[in-house]
Design an enzyme around this catalytic site. Sequence first.
Site, PDB file in Angstrom:
ATOM      1  N   LEU A  75       0.872  -1.164   0.000  1.00 31.41           N
ATOM      2  CA  LEU A  75       0.000   0.000   0.000  1.00 31.41           C
ATOM      3  C   LEU A  75       0.913   1.218   0.000  1.00 31.41           C
ATOM      4  O   LEU A  75       1.896   1.251   0.757  1.00 31.41           O
ATOM      5  CB  LEU A  75      -0.908   0.028   1.235  1.00 31.41           C
ATOM      6  CG  LEU A  75      -1.961  -1.078   1.347  1.00 31.41           C
ATOM      7  CD1 LEU A  75      -2.708  -0.963   2.665  1.00 31.41           C
ATOM      8  CD2 LEU A  75      -2.939  -1.023   0.182  1.00 31.41           C
ATOM      9  N   ASP A  76       0.630   2.216  -0.840  1.00 31.17           N
ATOM     10  CA  ASP A  76       1.510   3.379  -0.854  1.00 31.17           C
ATOM     11  C   ASP A  76       1.375   4.165   0.445  1.00 31.17           C
ATOM     12  O   ASP A  76       0.478   3.916   1.252  1.00 31.17           O
ATOM     13  CB  ASP A  76       1.272   4.244  -2.095  1.00 31.17           C
ATOM     14  CG  ASP A  76      -0.097   4.905  -2.133  1.00 31.17           C
ATOM     15  OD1 ASP A  76      -0.549   5.403  -1.085  1.00 31.17           O
ATOM     16  OD2 ASP A  76      -0.719   4.933  -3.208  1.00 31.17           O
ATOM     17  N   MET A  77       2.267   5.109   0.639  1.00 28.05           N
ATOM     18  CA  MET A  77       2.374   5.783   1.937  1.00 28.05           C
ATOM     19  C   MET A  77       1.072   6.446   2.362  1.00 28.05           C
ATOM     20  O   MET A  77       0.709   6.446   3.539  1.00 28.05           O
ATOM     21  CB  MET A  77       3.502   6.816   1.891  1.00 28.05           C
ATOM     22  CG  MET A  77       3.785   7.466   3.240  1.00 28.05           C
ATOM     23  SD  MET A  77       5.254   8.511   3.246  1.00 28.05           S
ATOM     24  CE  MET A  77       4.692   9.876   2.231  1.00 28.05           C
TER      25      MET A  77
END
Length: 233
Positions: A75-77
């Site tokens: 999951l991206d930041m």
Amino acid sequence: DHPAELGVSVTEKDRVRIDGRVVSFSADPTQNIRTLIYHKPAGELTTRKDEAGRPTVFDSLPRIKNARWISIGRLDMNTSGLLLVTTDGELAHRLMHPSYEIEREYAVRILGKVDEIVLNNLIEGVELEDGLAKFATIRDAGGQGANHWYHVTVHEGRNREVRRLWESQGLKVSRLIRVSFGPIALPANLRAGRFRDLEQAETAALYAAVGLSAPKTVQKTRRPPTRHGRRAR
């Protein structure tokens, strides 16, 4: 003590040393398999180390012996929600492989006007930098003012796919939460930054989704730590 020779059988009753250090093991390797649901908060990276010292999901996971955590996808930041982590490499590989088409569901808050043309484009498919992409389903989840919520599903784990699809239509994603991965849903009572072990039924369903037999022994659920309370190896 006797030096080991090629072909010598070792059981769990034997004591094994490597360079003087006692090595513990189980006769049944599945006893050491463990899979967690982690509620990733926004602001954490799905990486083992960050040169800039930013927090990672692995900072919040429990310590384990003779194994390492593998994140099942990323999951991206700025994305929060369900992240599965496991010590089973084969399970992780299959769940991430496109051929199994494991469904991921996201709750996404959109800033901007979404009309039928936009929705049709996102279902029919949009050409992105890495090829054609589309949502399998889109469901209106309501909202007020300029922001509106939708639930969307995809069958791949391409980098920032959900965000890029909406952005291709000139829209801004103001919030993105993964709410399920295959048969596993984000528990309503699991706070951001906390984790729990999969229950027996959840484990069986997850393994069955990729044609694997579930391990016979599943680790018992442990009390979740406070956020960033423990560092994983």
